[in-house]
Design an enzyme around this catalytic site. Structure first.
Site, PDB file in Angstrom:
ATOM      1  N   CYS A  96      31.599 -15.244   1.371  1.00  0.00           N
ATOM      2  CA  CYS A  96      32.544 -15.531   2.449  1.00  0.00           C
ATOM      3  C   CYS A  96      32.632 -14.315   3.356  1.00  0.00           C
ATOM      4  CB  CYS A  96      33.928 -15.900   1.907  1.00  0.00           C
ATOM      5  SG  CYS A  96      34.808 -14.517   1.140  1.00  0.00           S
ATOM      6  N   CYS A 142      33.641 -10.927   1.996  1.00  0.00           N
ATOM      7  CA  CYS A 142      32.600 -10.103   1.377  1.00  0.00           C
ATOM      8  C   CYS A 142      32.016  -9.146   2.413  1.00  0.00           C
ATOM      9  CB  CYS A 142      31.491 -10.980   0.803  1.00  0.00           C
ATOM     10  SG  CYS A 142      32.000 -12.037  -0.564  1.00  0.00           S
ATOM     11  N   ASP A 201      21.816  -6.692  43.345  1.00  0.00           N
ATOM     12  CA  ASP A 201      21.033  -5.702  44.089  1.00  0.00           C
ATOM     13  C   ASP A 201      19.934  -6.442  44.835  1.00  0.00           C
ATOM     14  OD1 ASP A 201      20.073  -2.989  44.715  1.00  0.00           O
ATOM     15  OD2 ASP A 201      18.364  -3.597  43.473  1.00  0.00           O
TER      16      ASP A 201
END
Length: 786
Positions: free
Chosen positions: A14, A17, A452
């Site tokens: 899970c 952990c 740009d």
């Protein structure tokens, strides 16, 4: 020196952990950065080699009870280990299901009133006799010795993984979901064992009940959820796997004038490689002979083949469509662009968005809260509701167990990383590389895009269209000599306009280009050089005026290029204005359509350039851009981005050059064109591998959809826990139903995240150049990169 490494970690059950691993590693001196992803089962680490060794870090992870291995250049990325773990989980699930099935059947038949301990003597039909016999057989499943015999191996052999994980997590002062499973199933199991030993008579006459089916089915259903979760996570990593599978296994190398097949891992830099039609290009390199059309869709997401000929760069894993060619390998192994993309995506998928860090903090308090609620549930039922009656203590126990097993921190913890993992993978498959989850979250909120001009809106490859020589200046030099002076001055320039002027000089007479004695480049203005003892100035109008050249000497000439939207570069020799060089650039395909898409998405588009206002407006008119910043020096780009941010806008900056890097860093999200300079790519948060803006709207759309999925996941995961826990505490959910609901909650989050794979990002086909005619627009003097 800082070292970075990505590790595959196995055994996490899970998100708590992953939090335990992260917390343990962060405590170590020398660890600069750590990010653990439960969804991708990877750990990304940055650490100081002088203070730590990799073995020290892996040992910490192993002490926590997890298997670990380093991601290597072979690109298996732990696939074999993950498949083995999945098969192992499948085997344990089958064993657990077979042992739990009789217990579950016993519970269902008893609840339905479908089992009896005697045969009905009044049964006369064959069908009635069959049902009566079935009821009797089902009653036999209630035998205490049979139930304990079936439940014990499930509890302690199949369920050993939960006890082990709970032990390792508690050992480091953390708590995981496995602790809840271990506590919940153990409570049901050991209470049932107590009944079998001390109150068996009460059970046999129906006063007491056994709950072995609860302990066994809890473990079985949690395993089922984990197995389905592993299948879903395998699908989430499909983007990485598909990239890995792109790489060919062999290469045809020329050695001693003969073709020889070798493994791709044996290809060395400098090897001459032959590629024939229909074959994949094995590594990166430069063509030395031949011509072909190459499908680079694996890299850019663009399906149109690209023309390749001598001196062109080819990318490993792209497909040679037609024609044969030979090329010299320049990047192999981990240095190829494909390897870099795979590493980039892996690290991105292991990263965390800011919202995930908030969720992790909440999840850290989740287990203690659930343990408290479970204890309170038992106390309230036993002391307040049943007034300490031992005859119904099992109800209080089972309700407390239901709270433990129905609670699901996994769904909450998976909500963000699962969606990010799928979203980043989806982007990689479509030519969009997203650096991390934080960038993805910020891109979701973009309301302003600054483009740009040179290299982003235009191709950045201008060419000389006309040279206008001075009528009033010194005539001691021939027109050709003046152009040679200008070309010589630009020889060392990295600016696209300078390169175009130098190329023009080479076309006229390469032999007449004199050596540059002195050279100085002034960013955003021009260059100063000494050639054959003459001081040569090449730059824009303001630069020449600063150097003492009278504006009246050239001002009237500027109307010609500016009127056509051309770039105007001026040349002066020894203090006299000598010539005006006109240049043209090409606007990239479908730029106008991409700008329209951005506007439809509610995004305001700006163009930023060093061009004069007239030339800038000409580009803006052609592309449909309504907001223009013109005559901007490179150092001022970042300031303009900051001004937009100060007004409350979330700004994305798109660029490709060295001078774009400060603005890319200043923006909330920097988009770097993948064919641009390395520094721009390094600074950008999102890399657009296509050489145009076709993937820009798609990248923002992907970010928005991914964040939508994250919000949906968090909503449903939160609602699930907010609804399920009270139902369990009040006795409306059995442990079996609670375990099933917990498994389904995590699975629903994963399935919702996986739906991102069906997202269609591109709404406009973009014809990448084969060699056809493109729209051209003459663009103005580029002050920002001159």
């Amino acid at each position: 020196m800082a070292e970075s490494v990505t590790l595959n970690v196995y055994g996490m059950t899970c998100t708590l952990c992953s939090a335990a691993i992260e917390a343990s590693l962060e405590k170590l001196d020398g660890v600069r950065k750590v990010s653990v992803s439960y969804a991708s089962e990877k750990v990304f680490l940055e650490y100081e080699e002088s203070q730590l060794e990799l073995a020290d870090l892996t040992k910490i992870i192993e002490i926590l009870g997890f298997a670990v291995e380093e991601t290597t250049a072979t690109f298996n990325n732990g696939t074999d280990h993950a498949v083995a773990e999945q098969r192992k989980l499948q085997r344990w699930l089958i064993i657990s299901a077979l042992l739990s099935a009789p217990l579950f059947t016993c519970m269902i038949s008893s609840a339905a009133g479908f089992c009896h301990d005697i045969l009905d003597p009044n049964t006369t039909t064959a069908w009635g006799y069959f049902l009566d016999e079935l009821r009797l057989r089902l009653y036999g499943l209630h035998a205490w010795w049979l139930q304990i015999g079936l439940a014990t191996p499930v509890q302690f052999i199949v369920g050993y993984r939960f006890y082990r994980s709970a032990y390792h997590s508690l050992r480091v002062g953390a708590a995981s979901m496995d602790l809840l499973v271990a506590l919940g199933s153990s409570a049901a199991y050991f209470y049932s064992v107590y009944i079998c030993i001390f109150e068996r008579a009460a059970y046999e006459i129906g006063i007491k009940s056994l709950y072995f089916e609860g302990s066994a089915t809890i473990i079985t259903l949690v395993l089922l959820g984990k197995y389905l979760e592993s299948l879903a996570k395998g699908r989430m990593s499909k983007a990485i796997k598909s990239l890995i599978e792109l790489s060919p296994k062999n290469a045809r190398v020329l050695r001693n004038s003969e073709e020889e097949y070798i493994l791709i891992s044996d290809v060395a830099i400098g090897d001459i490689i032959v590629v024939k039609p229909g074959e994949k290009i094995p590594v990166d390199g430069v063509i030395i002979s031949g011509y072909s059309l190459v499908d680079e869709s694996m890299l850019t997401g663009e399906s149109f083949p690209v023309e390749k000929t001598t001196d062109d760069f080819v990318t490993g894993a792209s497909l040679n469509k037609s024609g044969s060619f030979t090329f010299r390998a320049s990047k192999v192994g981990n240095e190829t662009r494909l390897a870099e993309i795979i590493k980039y995506v892996e690290e991105a998928q292991s990263s965390k968005a800011p919202i995930q860090r908030v969720v992790d903090k909440v999840a850290g308090y989740f287990i203690p809260c659930i343990l408290t609620i479970s204890l309170l549930t038992f106390l309230v039922w036993y002391f307040a509701i049943f007034h300490q009656s031992v005859f119904v203590i099992d109800v209080a126990i089972i309700n407390a167990v239901s709270v433990l097993v129905v609670s699901c921190p996994c769904a909450l913890g998976l909500a963000t990383p699962a969606a990010i993992m799928v979203g980043i993978g989806k982007g990689a498959q479509n030519g969009i590389l997203i650096k991390n989850g934080e960038v993805l979250e910020k891109a979701h909120d973009i309301d302003t895009i600054v483009l740009d001009k040179t290299g982003t809106i235009t191709t950045g490859k201008p060419h000389v269209t006309e040279v206008i020589f001075s009528e009033n200046g010194s005539k001691q030099y021939l027109d050709k000599e003046i152009l040679m002076f200008a070309a010589g001055a630009e020889k060392n320039s990295t600016h696209p306009l300078g390169e175009a002027i130098y190329d023009k000089g080479l076309q006229i007479s390469a032999a007449r280009l004199a050596e540059t004695e002195e050279f100085e480049e002034i960013p955003g203005k021009g260059v100063r050089a000494v050639i054959a003892g003459k001081i040569v100035l090449v730059g824009n109008a303001d630069y020449l005026v600063e150097q003492g050249i009278s504006r009246s000497a050239f001002d009237s000439l500027l109307t010609q290029p500016y009127g056509r939207g051309e770039t105007a570069v001026l040349v002066a020799v020894d203090g006299d204005f000598a010539a005006l060089i006109c240049l043209a650039d090409t606007i990239k395909e479908n730029t106008k359509e991409q700008v329209q898409q951005l506007e439809k998405m509610g995004i305001t588009v700006y163009m930023i350039t060093g061009d004069n206002k007239n030339a800038a407006q000409a580009v803006a008119a052609s592309t449909g851009i309504k907001n223009v910043f013109a005559e901007v020096l490179p150092e001022d780009k970042a300031q303009l981005v900051e001004k937009l941010k100060a007004k409350g806008h979330v700004v994305g900056m798109v660029g490709d050059g060295i001078n774009d890097a400060p603005a890319l860093a200043a923006a909330d999200v920097g988009f770097a064109i993948g064919t641009g300079m390395d520094v721009a790519i390094e600074t950008g948060g999102i890399i657009l591998l296509n050489n145009d803006l076709s993937t820009l709207p798609a990248a923002i759309r992907l970010a928005r959809k991914t964040m939508d999925k994250i919000i949906q996941n968090l909503f449903w995961a939160s609602i699930y826990n907010l609804v399920a826990i009270p139902f369990a505490a009040t006795g409306h959910l059995t442990p079996t139903v609670g375990a099933a609901a917990m498994a389904l909650s995590s699975l629903s989050v994963l399935v919702n995240s996986l739906s991102l794979r069906n997202l269609k990002l591109k709404t406009l086909g973009v014809a990448t150049a084969i060699s056809g005619n493109q729209r051209k627009l003459l663009v103005g003097a580029n002050k920002d990169t001159l």
